[in-house]
Write an enzyme that holds these catalytic residues in place. Structure first.
Site, PDB file in Angstrom:
ATOM      1  N   SER A 266     -48.927  43.003  20.702  1.00  0.00           N
ATOM      2  CA  SER A 266     -48.000  44.103  20.992  1.00  0.00           C
ATOM      3  C   SER A 266     -47.134  44.433  19.778  1.00  0.00           C
ATOM      4  CB  SER A 266     -47.117  43.727  22.181  1.00  0.00           C
ATOM      5  OG  SER A 266     -46.353  42.596  21.845  1.00  0.00           O
ATOM      6  N   THR A 267     -46.666  45.653  19.754  1.00  0.00           N
ATOM      7  CA  THR A 267     -45.793  46.116  18.676  1.00  0.00           C
ATOM      8  C   THR A 267     -44.502  45.296  18.651  1.00  0.00           C
ATOM      9  OG1 THR A 267     -46.755  48.297  18.805  1.00  0.00           O
ATOM     10  CG2 THR A 267     -44.562  48.174  17.841  1.00  0.00           C
ATOM     11  N   GLU A 293     -52.451  44.651  13.916  1.00  0.00           N
ATOM     12  CA  GLU A 293     -52.945  45.787  14.703  1.00  0.00           C
ATOM     13  C   GLU A 293     -52.265  45.681  16.049  1.00  0.00           C
ATOM     14  OE1 GLU A 293     -54.479  48.195  13.454  1.00  0.00           O
ATOM     15  OE2 GLU A 293     -54.946  47.252  11.543  1.00  0.00           O
ATOM     16  N   CYS A 327     -56.450  48.350  23.453  1.00  0.00           N
ATOM     17  CA  CYS A 327     -55.422  49.040  22.670  1.00  0.00           C
ATOM     18  C   CYS A 327     -55.787  50.500  22.491  1.00  0.00           C
ATOM     19  CB  CYS A 327     -55.276  48.364  21.319  1.00  0.00           C
ATOM     20  SG  CYS A 327     -56.863  48.186  20.501  1.00  0.00           S
TER      21      CYS A 327
HETATM   22  P1  NAD Z   1     -48.810  39.918  22.819  1.00  0.00           P
HETATM   23  O1  NAD Z   1     -48.080  40.606  21.738  1.00  0.00           O
HETATM   24  O2  NAD Z   1     -48.094  39.610  24.064  1.00  0.00           O
HETATM   25  O3  NAD Z   1     -49.400  38.534  22.287  1.00  0.00           O
HETATM   26  C1  NAD Z   1     -50.159  38.438  21.092  1.00  0.00           C
HETATM   27  C2  NAD Z   1     -50.040  37.013  20.580  1.00  0.00           C
HETATM   28  O4  NAD Z   1     -48.712  36.784  20.118  1.00  0.00           O
HETATM   29  C3  NAD Z   1     -50.325  35.968  21.650  1.00  0.00           C
HETATM   30  O5  NAD Z   1     -51.034  34.891  21.084  1.00  0.00           O
HETATM   31  C4  NAD Z   1     -48.925  35.535  22.059  1.00  0.00           C
HETATM   32  O6  NAD Z   1     -48.873  34.242  22.600  1.00  0.00           O
HETATM   33  C5  NAD Z   1     -48.183  35.602  20.743  1.00  0.00           C
HETATM   34  N1  NAD Z   1     -46.722  35.735  20.862  1.00  0.00           N
HETATM   35  C6  NAD Z   1     -46.019  36.304  21.848  1.00  0.00           C
HETATM   36  N2  NAD Z   1     -44.697  36.243  21.567  1.00  0.00           N
HETATM   37  C7  NAD Z   1     -44.574  35.633  20.367  1.00  0.00           C
HETATM   38  C8  NAD Z   1     -43.481  35.291  19.522  1.00  0.00           C
HETATM   39  N3  NAD Z   1     -42.225  35.574  19.860  1.00  0.00           N
HETATM   40  N4  NAD Z   1     -43.742  34.681  18.354  1.00  0.00           N
HETATM   41  C9  NAD Z   1     -45.007  34.408  17.989  1.00  0.00           C
HETATM   42  N5  NAD Z   1     -46.078  34.712  18.752  1.00  0.00           N
HETATM   43  C10 NAD Z   1     -45.872  35.315  19.915  1.00  0.00           C
HETATM   44  O7  NAD Z   1     -50.122  40.808  23.118  1.00  0.00           O
HETATM   45  P2  NAD Z   1     -51.217  40.649  24.275  1.00  0.00           P
HETATM   46  O8  NAD Z   1     -50.589  40.958  25.591  1.00  0.00           O
HETATM   47  O9  NAD Z   1     -51.964  39.368  24.133  1.00  0.00           O
HETATM   48  O10 NAD Z   1     -52.215  41.824  23.883  1.00  0.00           O
HETATM   49  C11 NAD Z   1     -51.998  43.147  24.249  1.00  0.00           C
HETATM   50  C12 NAD Z   1     -51.402  43.941  23.111  1.00  0.00           C
HETATM   51  O11 NAD Z   1     -52.277  43.861  21.978  1.00  0.00           O
HETATM   52  C13 NAD Z   1     -51.279  45.423  23.425  1.00  0.00           C
HETATM   53  O12 NAD Z   1     -50.054  45.906  22.951  1.00  0.00           O
HETATM   54  C14 NAD Z   1     -52.441  46.040  22.650  1.00  0.00           C
HETATM   55  O13 NAD Z   1     -52.257  47.393  22.301  1.00  0.00           O
HETATM   56  C15 NAD Z   1     -52.520  45.152  21.464  1.00  0.00           C
HETATM   57  N6  NAD Z   1     -53.845  45.194  20.850  1.00  0.00           N
HETATM   58  C16 NAD Z   1     -53.987  45.934  19.717  1.00  0.00           C
HETATM   59  C17 NAD Z   1     -55.234  46.039  19.121  1.00  0.00           C
HETATM   60  C18 NAD Z   1     -55.420  46.866  17.878  1.00  0.00           C
HETATM   61  O14 NAD Z   1     -56.444  46.717  17.224  1.00  0.00           O
HETATM   62  N7  NAD Z   1     -54.483  47.723  17.543  1.00  0.00           N
HETATM   63  C19 NAD Z   1     -56.320  45.371  19.684  1.00  0.00           C
HETATM   64  C20 NAD Z   1     -56.124  44.604  20.831  1.00  0.00           C
HETATM   65  C21 NAD Z   1     -54.872  44.518  21.405  1.00  0.00           C
END
Ligand code: NAD
Length: 542
Positions: A266-267, A293, A327
């Site tokens: 996520s962003t 990403e 995404c």
């Molecule tokens: P997320 O941001 O919740 O988690 C991503 C990773 O970050 C996970 O491993 C999570 O445990 C970790 N994380 C969470 N909080 C953290 C912190 N404070 N410090 C360090 N690490 C932390 O995302 P998600 O729910 O797993 O995936 C969905 C998101 O990913 C959506 O926003 C989607 O758009 C995005 N996404 C983007 C692409 C792209 O290519 N642009 C592709 C796939 C998914």
């Protein structure tokens, strides 16, 4: 002595298995589904090739059947996070010194192991642990992942071949060193292929990795680690530490040898990481490469000249496949007034036809969203739309989490182009439609560009070529992946390099050499064959 200049096997796109009723592949997948459903495995951390367990245990369940336990896994604590960093740093000299052909060979072998021996294992883990139907699991856990691994080897070779000019008496070379330190791969739940690639792309370039997978994708991640090991990846090159994101992040981002972050998610989380890196900048031995990403608010824009059936098919697939948890999923759509009656009727009929269910029933186009938090968040958008004066539910709007986290595909129609579900990423099967007046085409294109902070994917549909040209130009910066008469999802490695700009990420294009460039630090070497013997230049002669 290896003094040959070998040619890499040509990369080709992995064919997609169809899983037609009665096919052997369907039978084999069903057998593996039943095998994994009949067991509860215990997933350790894997650090320097060693299985390590910690007392903090968590569960892997099926999102479509949340009472069904698939596995338990450990969360890394400070000690294990430190160990994983040490392991990556210790493995680094040996790994980066390994000839690149040997590194390529390991990942090419992993690709073939996935394509042949483990396709059903990895697809099943993705189906059960992340609730993908058979087709969505196939295009992710087998096809896209295998494509990443095969094409990365070619991209690496392309980069290494890129060399500077040399003139008489001098030989200039560029050496593509791995980054100094270790790379932190932080991966999302929604693509097994992305999880694999975020580790494999920096690793093939000679880097070693501390990998924190999403807690919602630990099962497929664990099988992937086993496959990498079987392919010959040396211990310590990728260290697998499931755990609490903020805890792992805190320790890793404070380490002086952090050389890069390879993130998809996520962003919000990405911005948190970037801020921490900024705050710690004086701590690091070098400037960490930050590749991320992130989110999207992806659109379909229908021109009055477009074909309705094509638009509706793209919208349904683009918005609702994998429950809208891509995404790139289409989540806002613009329809001209002149075509609205036709579109409204057809898109409602199509959405009404879809009933989410278990991944075990192959007829299901949609299954469950990933967890209760995602379910509750999505329901919030639906309930607010029901209560809003500027939105109405055209289809769906119903959900049930009794057995699994099922949300019916939902169409919201709004007369406010900046309504919350037109601007915010929801990551669920919710598509919001806005009807524009035909004569306001230019202003509406402006709106598409400015409505959201994201710029990941977008699609335009038209048969009028002038209109296609105009829309492509006007929408130049609001999508890193732009589609003409196609749905905005389903990028293929090596064909449509993937990534977005603005709040959607650093646009380092996964699935192309551009991404691999971020994982190398070039050294220029100039060798002078006949160096001057004194400092006098000829012009200095009296
Ligand atoms: P997320 O941001 O919740 O988690 C991503 C990773 O970050 C996970 O491993 C999570 O445990 C970790 N994380 C969470 N909080 C953290 C912190 N404070 N410090 C360090 N690490 C932390 O995302 P998600 O729910 O797993 O995936 C969905 C998101 O990913 C959506 O926003 C989607 O758009 C995005 N996404 C983007 C692409 C792209 O290519 N642009 C592709 C796939 C998914």
């Amino acid at each position: 002595m290896n003094n040959s200049i070998p040619t890499l096997p040509e990369a080709y796109t992995e064919p997609i298995k169809s899983y037609l009723p009665g096919s052997s592949e369907r039978q084999l997948l069903e057998n593996e589904l039943n095998r994994q459903l009949d067991q509860v495995i215990d997933i350790p951390l894997i650090i320097n090739g060693q299985k390590i367990r910690t007392p903090e245990q968590h569960k892997v369940v099926c999102p479509h059947d949340h009472a069904h336990l698939l596995a338990t896994f450990c969360h890394a604590q400070k000690k294990e996070i430190d160990l994983a960093i040490d392991a990556a740093l210790t493995a680094k000299p040996g790994w980066e010194a390994m000839p690149w052909q040997e590194r390529a060979s390991i990942f090419l072998k992993a690709a073939d192991l996935i394509s042949q021996k483990y396709t059903y294992v990895l697809n099943t883990a993705t189906m059960l642990g992340q609730s993908k139907n058979a087709f969505q699991a196939e295009i992710d856990a087998t096809c896209e992942l295998v494509d990443f691994l095969r094409f990365n080897a070619i991209f690496m070779e392309q980069i290494y071949k890129h060399q500077p000019k040399s003139e008489k008496g001098v030989w200039n070379r560029t050496e593509y060193r791995a980054l100094e330190g270790f790379v932190f791969a932080l991966t999302p739940f929604n693509f097994t292929a992305i999880a694999g690639n975020l580790c494999a792309a920096p690793a093939i370039m000679g880097n070693t990795i501390v990998w924190k997978p999403s807690s919602n994708a630990v099962l497929s991640g664990y099988y992937l680690m086993k496959i990498f090991k079987e392919a010959g990846l040396p211990d310590g090159v990728i260290n697998f530490i499931p755990g609490k994101g903020s805890r792992v992040g805190e320790i890793v981002l404070n380490h002086k040898d952090l050389a890069g972050i390879h993130f998809t998610g996520s962003t919000r989380v990405f911005q948190t990481l970037w801020k921490k890196v900024g705050a710690n900048i004086e701590t690091y031995a070098s400037y960490p490469r930050i590749v991320g990403e992130t989110g999207g608010k992806d659109f379909i824009f229908m021109h009055p000249s477009a074909d309705t059936d094509q638009v509706v098919a793209a919208a349904i697939r683009g918005a609702f496949e994998y429950q809208g948890q891509k995404c790139s999923a289409c989540s806002r759509m613009y329809v001209p007034r002149s075509r609205w009656d036709e579109v409204e009727h057809k898109i409602k009929a199509a959405a009404d036809e879809i009933k989410p269910g278990s991944v075990m029933e192959f007829k299901n186009f949609m299954t469950a969203v990933i967890d209760e938090a995602a379910f509750d968040k999505s329901l919030g958008f639906i309930e607010r739309a029901k209560a809003s004066g500027s939105a109405r539910i055209l289809s769906g709007g119903t959900a049930d989490k009794t057995k699994g986290f099922f949300i019916d595909p939902t169409l919201i129609v709004t007369d406010d182009p900046c309504y919350e579900s037109m601007t915010q990423e929801i990551f669920a099967p919710i598509l919001t439609l806005y009807v524009y007046e035909d004569e306001t085409l230019d202003a509406t294109l402006e709106l598409v560009d400015k409505t959201s902070v994201y710029a990941l994917t977008g699609a335009v549909f038209a048969t009028d070529r002038q209109a296609i040209h105009k829309m492509t130009k006007k929408l130049a910066h609001c999508a890193g992946n732009f589609y003409i008469n196609d749905k905005p999802t389903g990028a293929v490695v090596g064909h449509q390099p993937f990534g977005g700009a603005r709040a959607s990420g650093t646009n380092d294009k996964a699935g192309s050499f551009l991404n691999l460039l971020r994982w190398t630090s070039a050294r220029t070497i100039k060798e002078n064959f006949v160096p001057p013997g004194n400092f006098h230049y000829p012009f200095m002669t009296e």
